[in-house]
Motif scaffolding. Sequence first.
Motif, PDB file in Angstrom:
ATOM      1  N   VAL A   1      38.292 -33.425 -10.347  1.00 17.07           N
ATOM      2  CA  VAL A   1      37.393 -33.954 -11.381  1.00 17.07           C
ATOM      3  C   VAL A   1      37.561 -35.456 -11.444  1.00 17.07           C
ATOM      4  CG1 VAL A   1      36.790 -33.957 -13.833  1.00 17.07           C
ATOM      5  CG2 VAL A   1      37.473 -31.820 -12.712  1.00 17.07           C
ATOM      6  N   GLN A   2      36.437 -36.166 -11.367  1.00 17.99           N
ATOM      7  CA  GLN A   2      36.453 -37.620 -11.404  1.00 17.99           C
ATOM      8  C   GLN A   2      35.320 -38.099 -12.301  1.00 17.99           C
ATOM      9  OE1 GLN A   2      36.734 -39.324  -7.476  1.00 17.99           O
ATOM     10  NE2 GLN A   2      36.022 -41.340  -8.153  1.00 17.99           N
ATOM     11  N   SER A   3      35.661 -38.847 -13.324  1.00 15.47           N
ATOM     12  CA  SER A   3      34.667 -39.380 -14.273  1.00 15.47           C
ATOM     13  C   SER A   3      33.799 -38.266 -14.858  1.00 15.47           C
ATOM     14  CB  SER A   3      33.776 -40.424 -13.594  1.00 15.47           C
ATOM     15  OG  SER A   3      34.544 -41.478 -13.072  1.00 15.47           O
ATOM     16  N   SER A   4      34.416 -37.167 -15.223  1.00 11.58           N
ATOM     17  CA  SER A   4      33.743 -36.009 -15.826  1.00 11.58           C
ATOM     18  C   SER A   4      32.837 -35.270 -14.855  1.00 11.58           C
ATOM     19  CB  SER A   4      32.932 -36.427 -17.073  1.00 11.58           C
ATOM     20  OG  SER A   4      33.761 -37.014 -18.041  1.00 11.58           O
ATOM     21  N   VAL A   5      33.010 -35.507 -13.567  1.00 11.45           N
ATOM     22  CA  VAL A   5      32.212 -34.816 -12.548  1.00 11.45           C
ATOM     23  C   VAL A   5      33.153 -34.024 -11.631  1.00 11.45           C
ATOM     24  CG1 VAL A   5      30.682 -35.091 -10.556  1.00 11.45           C
ATOM     25  CG2 VAL A   5      30.352 -36.516 -12.583  1.00 11.45           C
ATOM     26  N   ALA A   6      32.857 -32.741 -11.452  1.00 13.29           N
ATOM     27  CA  ALA A   6      33.632 -31.923 -10.517  1.00 13.29           C
ATOM     28  C   ALA A   6      33.135 -32.212  -9.102  1.00 13.29           C
ATOM     29  CB  ALA A   6      33.471 -30.446 -10.845  1.00 13.29           C
ATOM     30  N   VAL A   7      34.047 -32.658  -8.247  1.00  6.84           N
ATOM     31  CA  VAL A   7      33.702 -32.964  -6.865  1.00  6.84           C
ATOM     32  C   VAL A   7      34.255 -31.852  -5.975  1.00  6.84           C
ATOM     33  CG1 VAL A   7      33.894 -34.612  -4.967  1.00  6.84           C
ATOM     34  CG2 VAL A   7      33.722 -35.441  -7.336  1.00  6.84           C
ATOM     35  N   LEU A   8      33.348 -31.108  -5.335  1.00  5.19           N
ATOM     36  CA  LEU A   8      33.738 -30.035  -4.429  1.00  5.19           C
ATOM     37  C   LEU A   8      33.609 -30.555  -3.002  1.00  5.19           C
ATOM     38  CD1 LEU A   8      31.799 -27.033  -6.058  1.00  5.19           C
ATOM     39  CD2 LEU A   8      33.970 -28.066  -6.737  1.00  5.19           C
ATOM     40  N   THR A   9      34.743 -30.719  -2.330  1.00  3.15           N
ATOM     41  CA  THR A   9      34.757 -31.283  -0.985  1.00  3.15           C
ATOM     42  C   THR A   9      35.024 -30.184   0.033  1.00  3.15           C
ATOM     43  OG1 THR A   9      35.630 -33.372  -1.852  1.00  3.15           O
ATOM     44  CG2 THR A   9      35.798 -33.012   0.526  1.00  3.15           C
ATOM     45  N   VAL A  10      34.047 -29.920   0.868  1.00 10.78           N
ATOM     46  CA  VAL A  10      34.191 -28.904   1.905  1.00 10.78           C
ATOM     47  C   VAL A  10      35.040 -29.494   3.028  1.00 10.78           C
ATOM     48  CG1 VAL A  10      32.997 -27.407   3.551  1.00 10.78           C
ATOM     49  CG2 VAL A  10      31.966 -27.896   1.319  1.00 10.78           C
ATOM     50  N   ALA A  11      36.145 -28.828   3.331  1.00  6.76           N
ATOM     51  CA  ALA A  11      37.072 -29.308   4.366  1.00  6.76           C
ATOM     52  C   ALA A  11      37.340 -28.176   5.345  1.00  6.76           C
ATOM     53  CB  ALA A  11      38.375 -29.786   3.722  1.00  6.76           C
ATOM     54  N   TYR A  12      36.367 -27.946   6.234  1.00  7.57           N
ATOM     55  CA  TYR A  12      36.461 -26.858   7.201  1.00  7.57           C
ATOM     56  C   TYR A  12      36.011 -27.394   8.561  1.00  7.57           C
ATOM     57  CZ  TYR A  12      35.865 -22.100   9.117  1.00  7.57           C
ATOM     58  OH  TYR A  12      35.964 -20.957   9.865  1.00  7.57           O
ATOM     59  N   PRO A  13      36.912 -28.162   9.206  1.00  2.79           N
ATOM     60  CA  PRO A  13      36.523 -28.814  10.467  1.00  2.79           C
ATOM     61  C   PRO A  13      36.231 -27.766  11.557  1.00  2.79           C
ATOM     62  CG  PRO A  13      38.885 -29.037  10.072  1.00  2.79           C
ATOM     63  CD  PRO A  13      38.296 -28.430   8.824  1.00  2.79           C
ATOM     64  N   PRO A  14      35.399 -28.147  12.569  1.00  8.41           N
ATOM     65  CA  PRO A  14      34.901 -29.503  12.782  1.00  8.41           C
ATOM     66  C   PRO A  14      33.570 -29.815  12.095  1.00  8.41           C
ATOM     67  CG  PRO A  14      34.362 -28.158  14.663  1.00  8.41           C
ATOM     68  CD  PRO A  14      35.137 -27.273  13.739  1.00  8.41           C
ATOM     69  N   VAL A  15      32.812 -28.779  11.660  1.00  8.59           N
ATOM     70  CA  VAL A  15      31.460 -29.064  11.160  1.00  8.59           C
ATOM     71  C   VAL A  15      31.199 -28.496   9.773  1.00  8.59           C
ATOM     72  CG1 VAL A  15      30.423 -29.288  13.444  1.00  8.59           C
ATOM     73  CG2 VAL A  15      30.524 -27.024  12.362  1.00  8.59           C
ATOM     74  N   ASN A  16      32.265 -28.084   9.078  1.00  6.24           N
ATOM     75  CA  ASN A  16      32.103 -27.565   7.715  1.00  6.24           C
ATOM     76  C   ASN A  16      31.091 -26.419   7.660  1.00  6.24           C
ATOM     77  OD1 ASN A  16      33.945 -29.461   6.770  1.00  6.24           O
ATOM     78  ND2 ASN A  16      32.358 -30.967   6.324  1.00  6.24           N
TER      79      ASN A  16
ATOM     80  N   ILE B   1      30.171 -32.276  -1.511  1.00  5.54           N
ATOM     81  CA  ILE B   1      30.261 -33.266  -0.432  1.00  5.54           C
ATOM     82  C   ILE B   1      31.060 -32.677   0.720  1.00  5.54           C
ATOM     83  CG2 ILE B   1      32.381 -34.338  -1.324  1.00  5.54           C
ATOM     84  CD1 ILE B   1      31.184 -37.078  -0.621  1.00  5.54           C
ATOM     85  N   GLY B   2      30.849 -33.167   1.927  1.00  2.40           N
ATOM     86  CA  GLY B   2      31.601 -32.692   3.071  1.00  2.40           C
ATOM     87  C   GLY B   2      32.650 -33.707   3.491  1.00  2.40           C
ATOM     88  N   SER B   3      33.742 -33.211   4.041  1.00  4.71           N
ATOM     89  CA  SER B   3      34.748 -34.117   4.596  1.00  4.71           C
ATOM     90  C   SER B   3      34.405 -34.371   6.060  1.00  4.71           C
ATOM     91  CB  SER B   3      36.147 -33.494   4.488  1.00  4.71           C
ATOM     92  OG  SER B   3      36.196 -32.308   5.267  1.00  4.71           O
TER      93      SER B   3
END
Length: 702
Positions: free
Chosen positions: A8-23, A52-54
């Motif tokens: 959570v950043q600035s009241s926003v939940a950030v979901l970062t997909v981290a499933y290499p190589p192409v998410n 967002i994707g990593s």
Amino acid sequence: MSTVDYAVQSSVAVLTVAYPPVNALSLAVRAGLGEGVARAIADPAVKAIVVIGSGTIFIAGADISEFGTPNSAAEPRLQTLQAQFEASPKPIVAAIHGTALGGGLELALTCHARVAVQSAKVGLPEVKLGLLPGAGGTIRLPRLTGVVVALEAITTGRHIGAVEANKLGIVDAIVFDLKADAIGYALKLAAEGTPPPVRDRNDKITGVDPKVFADFRARAGKKWRGQIAPARIVDVIEAATTRSFDDAKAFENEQFKALMESDQRKALIHYFFAEREARKIPDVPADIKPLPIRKVVVIGSGLMGGGIAMSFANAGIPVKLLDIDAEALARGMGVIRKTYETSLSRGSITQAQLDERFGRIEPVGGYDDLGDVDMAIEAVFEDMALKQKIFALLDKATPPHAILGTNTSSLDIDQIASATTRPDKVIGAHFFSPANVMKLLEAVRGSKTSAETIATVMALGKQIGKAPVLAGNCDGFIGNRMLQYYTVNAEYMLERGATPEQIDRVAEQFGMAMGPLAMRDLAGMAQAVNVRAVRKLTLPADERMPELVERMVEAGRIGQKSSAGFYRYDGRERLPDPAALDLIRAEAQRQGIEQRSFTDEEILARLFHPLVNEGAKELEEGIAIRASDIDVAWVNGYGFPVHTGGPMFWGEQIGLDKVLATARTLGAENGQTRWGPSRLLERLVAEGKGWKDAPALIAAGL
């Protein structure tokens, strides 16, 4: 490690997909996203959500490794996740970098907004696999772009740059700091009130005139040439304008299932992997690194040389265009500029791109200033003595590390290489006309071509947007060696009673852009007579070359240029010509050939089965590494319909026993030496095997 990170950043939940190589949207990613959204909705401190994707990509489509496994259908399925996204009372923003293609874009379309960096690309390319977007893409995209844009985008499957996507309404904003700006955009939506999901936006699909769809089918249908997926896509987009969202989605599901079960989907999946497999050369070690190609010289400023130069310039590689004939060089540069100006007028490039690409091409009138090139490509006409002279000059003028390529379509690579002191650096680099458009690059190895040279040219092909295929050194290499069986057999059938109209109609209904006889007329027959005169000198004793082309030229019928050939022409419109039929009948009578009627099925077999048989001979001889390489060559260089998978895949699907039967028939009629069955084909049929079994049989000596 989690495949979806939650913060959570600035009241926003950030979901970062981290499933290499192409998410890819694996079960773990789907579950992680679902849990993350549920957690964010339940947290009163969270006002909005960013997905967002990593790494280098947002989110790819389905996870190919899960196809056929229980995970592919396990909950949450993609459509379950999409429904969760759309039902969220808190705005969800997709933050896109790299690419969002297929299922990745379809997921993003269920977010309440999409932001992207300028370099990102989006698209729904499923049509290239014989499918339509199966997770609502055909129903949601027109709600953002309108139906006209959606029809073009989805039936072509093209990648759309972020700036264009923003103008079309697919992307809501172009951002610079992806995460920070996406968070800011999400907070803005939260403050203003969560916008309706795309599924509830109906203004751009209401009141659409049905004529829009009829006109699109009429205009674009010819380009599809037998493909079924584009037509189904149009049907579903039309349904999106006449049915409720849920009814249209059910129709999309039904059409997707039908396409999944189709032969075309199997063929296109085969072809998708065939292009990638063709880049792998078994005897080139993985640790061989391609040489960097930073500057190129092309020798010959005709249509082929100019097209090759444009291929490099379009890919950002500076190129010198060399011609010792100053007038020809000026003319060639003029043709290049006119070609770019035509692209500008069509809107496919900008003025800035025109200036940049044209500026990368430097005309030079001699061999004195080639000390900075990493590769030379000779593109003059097919004359061995001339090519050897040019290669001797290049050997002296270019740096020792430079690769020397020849665009020959049939001449012996080793003979050309013998004019140099570096035969290991000499390779065939056979482009297809127009070289700036056609995708095939047939790399041809000589007996001394090094692994490094091969690796470099194969990598270079991909760099300049081509589909590279490695061929062995023989007359015609992979593609042109096979082509003669297609064109010459059409003439044999004319002698025996088929008409030009029937032969070309069968070929074009199969999916070829142009039938073999219309192709003869377009290319012009005068030069063909000279080529055939040389070929006749090496024909085996049991084979006779048809002489219809010669008779046409003698009668002044050289093709479209003379408004008469196998057809007569009113401008570019081809029309049946009784005079051509009279000439064909007279030649048949002169040869003592009795004419008869042909069924369309027989014509189809006689046109295309010989390609498969000759392809099998190329595998036997090591000219082609894999059957699928032949498919790549023929799809990209000769217009063989991609939805069949290429000639070798098609031949296996219809039955190699049928191909064998045709080869036996044509061997008896036209000469066993070249037209008879390949030993490999006979073994495969006898043992009930297919192309995947060919390498073992060949290695064992058949």
